[in-house]
Design a protein around this motif. Sequence first.
Motif, PDB file in Angstrom:
ATOM      1  N   VAL A  98       0.953  -1.122   0.049  1.00 20.51           N
ATOM      2  CA  VAL A  98       0.217  -0.114  -0.022  1.00 20.51           C
ATOM      3  C   VAL A  98       1.056   1.080  -0.063  1.00 20.51           C
ATOM      4  O   VAL A  98       2.170   1.208   0.466  1.00 20.51           O
ATOM      5  CB  VAL A  98      -0.807   0.320   1.310  1.00 20.51           C
ATOM      6  CG1 VAL A  98      -1.640   1.412   1.422  1.00 20.51           C
ATOM      7  CG2 VAL A  98      -1.645  -1.189   0.831  1.00 20.51           C
ATOM      8  N   TYR A  99       0.940   2.092  -0.956  1.00 21.84           N
ATOM      9  CA  TYR A  99       1.449   3.553  -1.200  1.00 21.84           C
ATOM     10  C   TYR A  99       0.601   4.622  -0.293  1.00 21.84           C
ATOM     11  O   TYR A  99      -0.504   4.764  -0.843  1.00 21.84           O
ATOM     12  CB  TYR A  99       1.607   3.733  -2.645  1.00 21.84           C
ATOM     13  CG  TYR A  99       2.236   2.802  -2.550  1.00 21.84           C
ATOM     14  CD1 TYR A  99       3.599   2.392  -2.837  1.00 21.84           C
ATOM     15  CD2 TYR A  99       2.169   1.862  -3.832  1.00 21.84           C
ATOM     16  CE1 TYR A  99       4.802   1.212  -3.567  1.00 21.84           C
ATOM     17  CE2 TYR A  99       2.793   0.131  -3.855  1.00 21.84           C
ATOM     18  CZ  TYR A  99       3.694   0.374  -4.423  1.00 21.84           C
ATOM     19  OH  TYR A  99       4.248  -0.536  -4.503  1.00 21.84           O
ATOM     20  N   LYS A 100       1.180   5.138   1.052  1.00 19.99           N
ATOM     21  CA  LYS A 100      -0.098   6.124   1.622  1.00 19.99           C
ATOM     22  C   LYS A 100       0.687   7.531   1.747  1.00 19.99           C
ATOM     23  O   LYS A 100       2.153   7.917   1.691  1.00 19.99           O
ATOM     24  CB  LYS A 100       0.135   5.390   2.892  1.00 19.99           C
ATOM     25  CG  LYS A 100      -0.553   6.681   4.227  1.00 19.99           C
ATOM     26  CD  LYS A 100      -0.640   6.386   4.947  1.00 19.99           C
ATOM     27  CE  LYS A 100      -1.664   7.045   6.076  1.00 19.99           C
ATOM     28  NZ  LYS A 100      -1.758   6.345   7.161  1.00 19.99           N
ATOM     29  N   CYS A 146       1.289  10.893   2.953  1.00 19.03           N
ATOM     30  CA  CYS A 146       1.715  11.577   4.002  1.00 19.03           C
ATOM     31  C   CYS A 146       1.167  13.101   4.102  1.00 19.03           C
ATOM     32  O   CYS A 146       1.279  13.381   2.873  1.00 19.03           O
ATOM     33  CB  CYS A 146       2.980  11.079   5.295  1.00 19.03           C
ATOM     34  SG  CYS A 146       3.608   9.314   4.999  1.00 19.03           S
ATOM     35  N   PHE A 199       5.617   9.594   0.721  1.00 22.97           N
ATOM     36  CA  PHE A 199       4.864   9.093   0.484  1.00 22.97           C
ATOM     37  C   PHE A 199       5.213   7.806   1.745  1.00 22.97           C
ATOM     38  O   PHE A 199       7.205   7.147   1.028  1.00 22.97           O
ATOM     39  CB  PHE A 199       3.964   8.510  -0.474  1.00 22.97           C
ATOM     40  CG  PHE A 199       5.164   7.775  -1.534  1.00 22.97           C
ATOM     41  CD1 PHE A 199       5.147   6.879  -1.401  1.00 22.97           C
ATOM     42  CD2 PHE A 199       5.373   8.800  -2.254  1.00 22.97           C
ATOM     43  CE1 PHE A 199       6.687   5.853  -2.105  1.00 22.97           C
ATOM     44  CE2 PHE A 199       6.808   8.576  -2.778  1.00 22.97           C
ATOM     45  CZ  PHE A 199       6.986   7.054  -3.561  1.00 22.97           C
ATOM     46  N   LEU A 207      -8.299   0.206   1.363  1.00 26.51           N
ATOM     47  CA  LEU A 207      -7.751   1.291   1.533  1.00 26.51           C
ATOM     48  C   LEU A 207      -8.471   1.928   2.536  1.00 26.51           C
ATOM     49  O   LEU A 207      -9.806   2.456   2.480  1.00 26.51           O
ATOM     50  CB  LEU A 207      -7.423   1.469  -0.057  1.00 26.51           C
ATOM     51  CG  LEU A 207      -7.043   0.508  -0.998  1.00 26.51           C
ATOM     52  CD1 LEU A 207      -6.773   1.548  -2.508  1.00 26.51           C
ATOM     53  CD2 LEU A 207      -5.298   0.761   0.029  1.00 26.51           C
ATOM     54  N   ASN A 220      -6.347   8.032   1.089  1.00 22.40           N
ATOM     55  CA  ASN A 220      -4.817   8.447   0.836  1.00 22.40           C
ATOM     56  C   ASN A 220      -3.602   7.861   0.556  1.00 22.40           C
ATOM     57  O   ASN A 220      -2.558   7.563   0.663  1.00 22.40           O
ATOM     58  CB  ASN A 220      -4.440   9.957   1.400  1.00 22.40           C
ATOM     59  CG  ASN A 220      -4.830  11.171   1.736  1.00 22.40           C
ATOM     60  OD1 ASN A 220      -5.345  11.307   0.472  1.00 22.40           O
ATOM     61  ND2 ASN A 220      -5.126  11.748   2.512  1.00 22.40           N
ATOM     62  N   GLU A 221      -4.753   6.914   0.228  1.00 16.78           N
ATOM     63  CA  GLU A 221      -3.914   5.102   0.139  1.00 16.78           C
ATOM     64  C   GLU A 221      -3.894   4.513  -1.615  1.00 16.78           C
ATOM     65  O   GLU A 221      -5.708   4.632  -1.435  1.00 16.78           O
ATOM     66  CB  GLU A 221      -3.935   4.015   1.002  1.00 16.78           C
ATOM     67  CG  GLU A 221      -3.455   4.419   2.294  1.00 16.78           C
ATOM     68  CD  GLU A 221      -4.364   3.247   3.486  1.00 16.78           C
ATOM     69  OE1 GLU A 221      -3.401   3.793   4.557  1.00 16.78           O
ATOM     70  OE2 GLU A 221      -4.610   2.742   3.118  1.00 16.78           O
ATOM     71  N   THR A 222      -3.140   3.902  -2.109  1.00 18.42           N
ATOM     72  CA  THR A 222      -3.518   3.351  -3.062  1.00 18.42           C
ATOM     73  C   THR A 222      -2.655   1.499  -3.223  1.00 18.42           C
ATOM     74  O   THR A 222      -1.845   1.586  -2.704  1.00 18.42           O
ATOM     75  CB  THR A 222      -3.379   3.715  -4.534  1.00 18.42           C
ATOM     76  OG1 THR A 222      -3.373   3.597  -5.215  1.00 18.42           O
ATOM     77  CG2 THR A 222      -1.533   4.305  -4.366  1.00 18.42           C
TER      78      THR A 222
END
Length: 118
Positions: free
Chosen positions: A4-6, A8, A13, A24, A27-29
């Motif tokens: 998961v890419y978040k 901040c 990120f 999710l 602000n996550e993908t």
Amino acid sequence: MKYVYKVCDDGHFDILSTNDDYVLQANETFEQPEDGIYLPVKFVDGKIVGATEEEWEAYQAELNKDVPAPEPTALEQQVAALGYQQMQDAKDKQALTEQNAQLAYQVMQLQQQLGGQA
């Protein structure tokens, strides 16, 4: 396992390792951001998007506004002084070379004059 890419709050990120059933949050993908993107990043239409180069430059200026310029170390000052001295020496050598050439020319002229009188 999924990544998961978040995004901040500070414009960076994070990458999180999660279970396959992870849901999710804001602000996550699961979609990996492009390589080489500029900070700060933001979350747009479900993707992490980097700043433009101009935005990045402004961001860097803001981050570094209170950072004083580093003072040169004693060694750096000595190296600079030696470099300056070397430049001065090169100028002096050039001037001496020019004087030597002029003197050699004058000696040649005198030798020609003396040779013509004999």
